[in-house]
Design a protein around this motif. Structure first.
Motif, PDB file in Angstrom:
ATOM      1  N   LYS A  86     106.868  40.866  34.322  1.00  0.00           N
ATOM      2  CA  LYS A  86     105.757  41.746  34.505  1.00  0.00           C
ATOM      3  C   LYS A  86     104.745  41.263  35.714  1.00  0.00           C
ATOM      4  O   LYS A  86     104.949  39.958  35.904  1.00  0.00           O
ATOM      5  N   ASP A  87     104.105  42.191  36.334  1.00  0.00           N
ATOM      6  CA  ASP A  87     102.823  41.652  37.347  1.00  0.00           C
ATOM      7  C   ASP A  87     101.685  41.565  36.516  1.00  0.00           C
ATOM      8  O   ASP A  87     101.127  42.478  36.285  1.00  0.00           O
ATOM      9  N   LEU A  88     101.371  40.371  36.304  1.00  0.00           N
ATOM     10  CA  LEU A  88      99.914  40.038  35.781  1.00  0.00           C
ATOM     11  C   LEU A  88      98.937  39.457  36.876  1.00  0.00           C
ATOM     12  O   LEU A  88      98.040  38.612  36.181  1.00  0.00           O
ATOM     13  N   THR A  89      99.372  39.566  37.881  1.00  0.00           N
ATOM     14  CA  THR A  89      98.519  39.053  39.074  1.00  0.00           C
ATOM     15  C   THR A  89      96.988  39.013  38.599  1.00  0.00           C
ATOM     16  O   THR A  89      96.446  40.117  38.658  1.00  0.00           O
ATOM     17  N   ASP A 129     104.560  37.439  37.148  1.00  0.00           N
ATOM     18  CA  ASP A 129     103.883  37.142  38.069  1.00  0.00           C
ATOM     19  C   ASP A 129     102.403  36.739  37.430  1.00  0.00           C
ATOM     20  O   ASP A 129     101.749  37.913  37.289  1.00  0.00           O
ATOM     21  N   LEU A 130     102.048  35.517  37.153  1.00  0.00           N
ATOM     22  CA  LEU A 130     100.607  35.288  36.591  1.00  0.00           C
ATOM     23  C   LEU A 130      99.853  34.756  37.655  1.00  0.00           C
ATOM     24  O   LEU A 130      98.700  33.903  37.312  1.00  0.00           O
ATOM     25  N   LEU A 150     110.646  30.272  35.293  1.00  0.00           N
ATOM     26  CA  LEU A 150     110.690  31.173  36.661  1.00  0.00           C
ATOM     27  C   LEU A 150     109.265  32.004  37.078  1.00  0.00           C
ATOM     28  O   LEU A 150     109.458  32.659  37.778  1.00  0.00           O
ATOM     29  N   ALA A 151     108.215  31.664  36.285  1.00  0.00           N
ATOM     30  CA  ALA A 151     107.105  32.388  36.367  1.00  0.00           C
ATOM     31  C   ALA A 151     106.409  31.833  37.456  1.00  0.00           C
ATOM     32  O   ALA A 151     106.227  30.722  37.793  1.00  0.00           O
ATOM     33  N   ASN A 152     105.421  32.842  38.102  1.00  0.00           N
ATOM     34  CA  ASN A 152     104.532  32.582  39.146  1.00  0.00           C
ATOM     35  C   ASN A 152     103.154  32.047  38.717  1.00  0.00           C
ATOM     36  O   ASN A 152     102.545  33.208  38.146  1.00  0.00           O
ATOM     37  N   LEU A 153     102.781  30.902  38.457  1.00  0.00           N
ATOM     38  CA  LEU A 153     101.434  30.567  37.965  1.00  0.00           C
ATOM     39  C   LEU A 153     100.649  29.887  38.894  1.00  0.00           C
ATOM     40  O   LEU A 153      99.705  28.972  38.778  1.00  0.00           O
TER      41      LEU A 153
END
Length: 146
Positions: free
Chosen positions: A17-20, A38-39, A56-59
């Motif tokens: 999910k995109d949670l930017t 994507d956080l 593999l999450a973007n934090l």
């Protein structure tokens, strides 16, 4: 004055999910699947992420101050510039994660797996580092003492 409602997403599937820049401050995300999500730049201060899958999450540049991440999976996660001050990462798995320039001051890293991790420029002053598994890690420029 009304009390803010706590967001409870425990055990949910939020993979990919995109949670930017999401405001998840104090949220309950225990055992939540956030793999590949994507956080980046999200506010997760004080959130409960115990046992969550953040592989593999973007934090990158995420605020994780005082977050609970005990036993969380952060395999190959992007934590570049993340603020993890005072977070509890006991027994978390960060194999292959990128913690370049991350702020880990006062973080509890006891029992954490940090093999193949990039810690270049990370600030680890005051962090609890007993029983940390650190193999093939890039530790250039890390800060350990004031």
């Amino acid at each position: 004055m009304e009390k803010p409602v706590k967001i409870n997403l425990s055990g949910k599937d939020l993979s990919g999910k995109d949670l930017t820049a999401a405001n998840l401050r104090g949220a309950i995300l225990e055992r939540t699947d956030l793999s590949g999500a994507d956080l980046s730049e999200a506010d997760l201060r004080g959130a409960n992420l115990n046992g969550a899958d953040l592989s593999l999450a973007n934090l990158s540049y995420t605020k994780l101050t005082r977050a609970q991440l005990r036993g969380a999976e952060l395999l190959a996660a992007d934590l570049i510039g993340a603020d993890l001050r005072g977070a509890d990462l006991r027994n978390a798995d960060l194999k292959g994660a990128d913690l370049t320039d991350a702020d880990l001051r006062g973080t509890d890293l006891r029992g954490v797996k940090l093999s193949r991790v990039n810690l270049r420029g990370a600030d680890l002053r005051g962090a609890k580092l007993s029983k940390v598994y650190l193999m093939d890690a890039n530790v250039r420029g890390i800060k350990l003492v004031s």
